[in-house]
Design an enzyme around this catalytic site. Structure first.
Site, PDB file in Angstrom:
ATOM      1  CG  PHE A 251      13.449 -21.989  -0.733  1.00 41.73           C
ATOM      2  CD1 PHE A 251      12.210 -21.580  -0.262  1.00 41.73           C
ATOM      3  CD2 PHE A 251      14.036 -21.273  -1.760  1.00 41.73           C
ATOM      4  CE1 PHE A 251      11.562 -20.485  -0.809  1.00 41.73           C
ATOM      5  CE2 PHE A 251      13.394 -20.171  -2.307  1.00 41.73           C
ATOM      6  CZ  PHE A 251      12.162 -19.778  -1.829  1.00 41.73           C
TER       7      PHE A 251
ATOM      8  CD  GLU B 295      25.520 -35.065  -9.388  1.00 43.01           C
ATOM      9  OE1 GLU B 295      26.384 -34.495 -10.079  1.00 43.01           O
ATOM     10  OE2 GLU B 295      25.508 -36.289  -9.185  1.00 43.01           O
TER      11      GLU B 295
ATOM     12  NE  ARG C 118      17.186 -19.932  -8.746  1.00 39.97           N
ATOM     13  CZ  ARG C 118      17.123 -19.121  -7.698  1.00 39.97           C
ATOM     14  NH1 ARG C 118      17.785 -19.417  -6.592  1.00 39.97           N
ATOM     15  NH2 ARG C 118      16.414 -18.014  -7.741  1.00 39.97           N
TER      16      ARG C 118
ATOM     17  NE  ARG D 250      18.854 -11.350  -4.547  1.00 44.49           N
ATOM     18  CZ  ARG D 250      17.587 -11.704  -4.453  1.00 44.49           C
ATOM     19  NH1 ARG D 250      17.205 -12.511  -3.476  1.00 44.49           N
ATOM     20  NH2 ARG D 250      16.696 -11.254  -5.299  1.00 44.49           N
TER      21      ARG D 250
ATOM     22  CB  ALA E 139      13.527 -10.801  -9.746  1.00 39.36           C
TER      23      ALA E 139
ATOM     24  N   GLY F 145      24.018 -25.333 -17.577  1.00 40.60           N
ATOM     25  CA  GLY F 145      24.963 -26.424 -17.354  1.00 40.60           C
ATOM     26  C   GLY F 145      24.605 -27.295 -16.162  1.00 40.60           C
TER      27      GLY F 145
ATOM     28  CD  GLU G 248      16.663 -18.778 -11.582  1.00 36.74           C
ATOM     29  OE1 GLU G 248      16.010 -18.142 -10.736  1.00 36.74           O
ATOM     30  OE2 GLU G 248      17.903 -18.694 -11.686  1.00 36.74           O
TER      31      GLU G 248
ATOM     32  CD  GLU H 279       8.514 -14.322   0.598  1.00 37.54           C
ATOM     33  OE1 GLU H 279       9.332 -13.671  -0.085  1.00 37.54           O
ATOM     34  OE2 GLU H 279       7.456 -14.794   0.133  1.00 37.54           O
TER      35      GLU H 279
END
Length: 201
Positions: free
Chosen positions: A23, A47, A51, A74, A90, A129, A133, A156
């Site tokens: 995803f 790395e 998002r 969440r 959001a 860091g 996103e 969803e």
């Protein structure tokens, strides 16, 4: 005026590799960047959790002085104090859509609110860091009297409950830590300053 020392052209990208694609995407980037002594630094690998961009909108009823919040579980908060988070509306920005279009679409899907006019609040990196996103945060004035119930897109697996609170209670929720989502904190602190300014003007 504050100004960054360096820009994008002060970075050399040597290699980009996809470590995981689901995803979201996890990439490994090999790069060099200018050091503050003016020299090029060593080659390093980092790395990056990719998002993409998202839009968020604070729904506020100025007549009743009410803030409309969503409540949902969440995954990132499973080990936090409150796995069910109080948030503003959001959603991720899909290709071809603007932040404004997504804010309007998500308001309908997550709360049933029909909005048109958006007031920009902020555009920020959520955790630069290691994550790319970008959040676009707005406010919209609404009539909260008919905004209620449980919402979300079935395919969803969304299960989103509407919570309406006074602005004072919302601000207190930020101070107490019961509201711990970054976009929601930013939007509510912006609203608190806006209301304070209006009351003293």
């Amino acid at each position: 005026m504050i100004k960054p020392t360096y820009q994008q052209n002060d970075i050399k990208i040597h290699k980009k590799e996809t470590c995981y694609q689901g995803f979201f995407r996890m990439s490994k980037i090999t790069l060099q960047h200018k050091m503050f002594n003016g020299q090029w630094g060593p080659v390093i690998s980092r790395e990056l959790f990719q998002r993409g961009e998202a839009a968020a909108v604070l729904l506020y009823d100025p007549k009743l002085d009410v803030v409309v919040l969503t409540e949902q579980i969440r995954i990132g908060a499973l080990n936090y104090d409150h796995p069910w988070q109080f948030e503003i509306v959001a959603g991720m920005i899909e290709p071809g859509l603007t932040p404004e279009e997504v804010a309007i679409k998500e308001a309908k899907e997550e709360s049933g609110a029909e909005i048109q006019q958006l007031i920009p609040i902020s555009r920020y990196l959520s955790s630069s860091g290691g994550c790319d996103e970008v959040l676009h945060v707005f406010m919209a004035e609404v009539d909260s009297s008919n905004i209620e119930g449980v919402h979300g897109v079935a395919h969803e697996s969304e299960d989103i409950k509407i919570t309406k609170v006074s602005s004072a209670d919302a601000f207190a929720g930020v101070n107490s830590g019961i509201i711990s989502n970054a976009a929601t904190i930013i939007a509510l602190q912006w609203l608190e300053l806006r209301l304070l300014k209006q009351r003293h003007s």
